[in-house]
Write a protein that holds these residues in place. Sequence first.
Motif, mmCIF file in Angstrom:
data_model
loop_
_atom_site.group_PDB
_atom_site.id
_atom_site.type_symbol
_atom_site.label_atom_id
_atom_site.label_comp_id
_atom_site.label_asym_id
_atom_site.label_seq_id
_atom_site.Cartn_x
_atom_site.Cartn_y
_atom_site.Cartn_z
ATOM 1 N N LYS A 122 0.827 -1.197 0.000
ATOM 2 C CA LYS A 122 0.000 0.000 0.000
ATOM 3 C C LYS A 122 0.871 1.262 0.000
ATOM 4 O O LYS A 122 0.442 2.324 -0.420
ATOM 5 C CB LYS A 122 -0.917 -0.016 1.232
ATOM 6 C CG LYS A 122 -2.025 0.994 1.190
ATOM 7 C CD LYS A 122 -2.963 0.766 2.363
ATOM 8 C CE LYS A 122 -4.164 1.681 2.294
ATOM 9 N NZ LYS A 122 -5.091 1.428 3.384
ATOM 10 N N ARG A 123 2.085 1.134 0.474
ATOM 11 C CA ARG A 123 3.002 2.272 0.492
ATOM 12 C C ARG A 123 3.342 2.736 -0.925
ATOM 13 O O ARG A 123 3.423 3.931 -1.194
ATOM 14 C CB ARG A 123 4.290 1.901 1.221
ATOM 15 C CG ARG A 123 5.309 3.028 1.247
ATOM 16 C CD ARG A 123 6.622 2.587 1.817
ATOM 17 N NE ARG A 123 6.492 2.182 3.206
ATOM 18 C CZ ARG A 123 7.445 1.592 3.894
ATOM 19 N NH1 ARG A 123 8.610 1.327 3.311
ATOM 20 N NH2 ARG A 123 7.267 1.267 5.140
ATOM 21 N N LYS A 134 -0.994 3.629 -3.704
ATOM 22 C CA LYS A 134 -2.015 4.150 -2.791
ATOM 23 C C LYS A 134 -3.427 3.715 -3.183
ATOM 24 O O LYS A 134 -4.263 3.465 -2.332
ATOM 25 C CB LYS A 134 -1.962 5.673 -2.752
ATOM 26 C CG LYS A 134 -0.616 6.248 -2.379
ATOM 27 C CD LYS A 134 -0.319 6.055 -0.923
ATOM 28 C CE LYS A 134 0.947 6.803 -0.553
ATOM 29 N NZ LYS A 134 1.797 6.051 0.305
#
Length: 130
Positions: free
Chosen positions: A56-57, A60
């Motif tokens: 997820k980093r 997004k």
Amino acid sequence: MERFTFKKEERLCSLIVIEKMFSEGETFLSYPIKVVFLKTQLPNAVPVQSSFSVSKRNFKRAVHRNQLKRRMREAFRLRKNEFYQQLNLNEQQLAVMFIFIGKQISDFAEIDKGMKSALNKISRKISEEV
């Protein structure tokens, strides 16, 4: 004719097995995929249970993460039959997690190339141990 399916029994869902895999398993890179695997006894009678993850980093938007996971699953689904045949010869079961580590969205050809390389590395490491 071979069936290229990816059934529910082949998906890695057990948190216990996942935790054990990350603490005791082996890791290597096959760009753009990082692979974590562990030889273990699985609850189902399948040679491999696999899971797919995207950070997820780096991505997004869920749309992009899901797109990359779909591409990894498809690459695995198309290449798993020959991989399963090698594992069935050794009568082993594996838990495998494929983690996408690229910084940009990759096309299917690049992911497929990485998946092919990853599955070859896994089968070589398994055959060395036997």
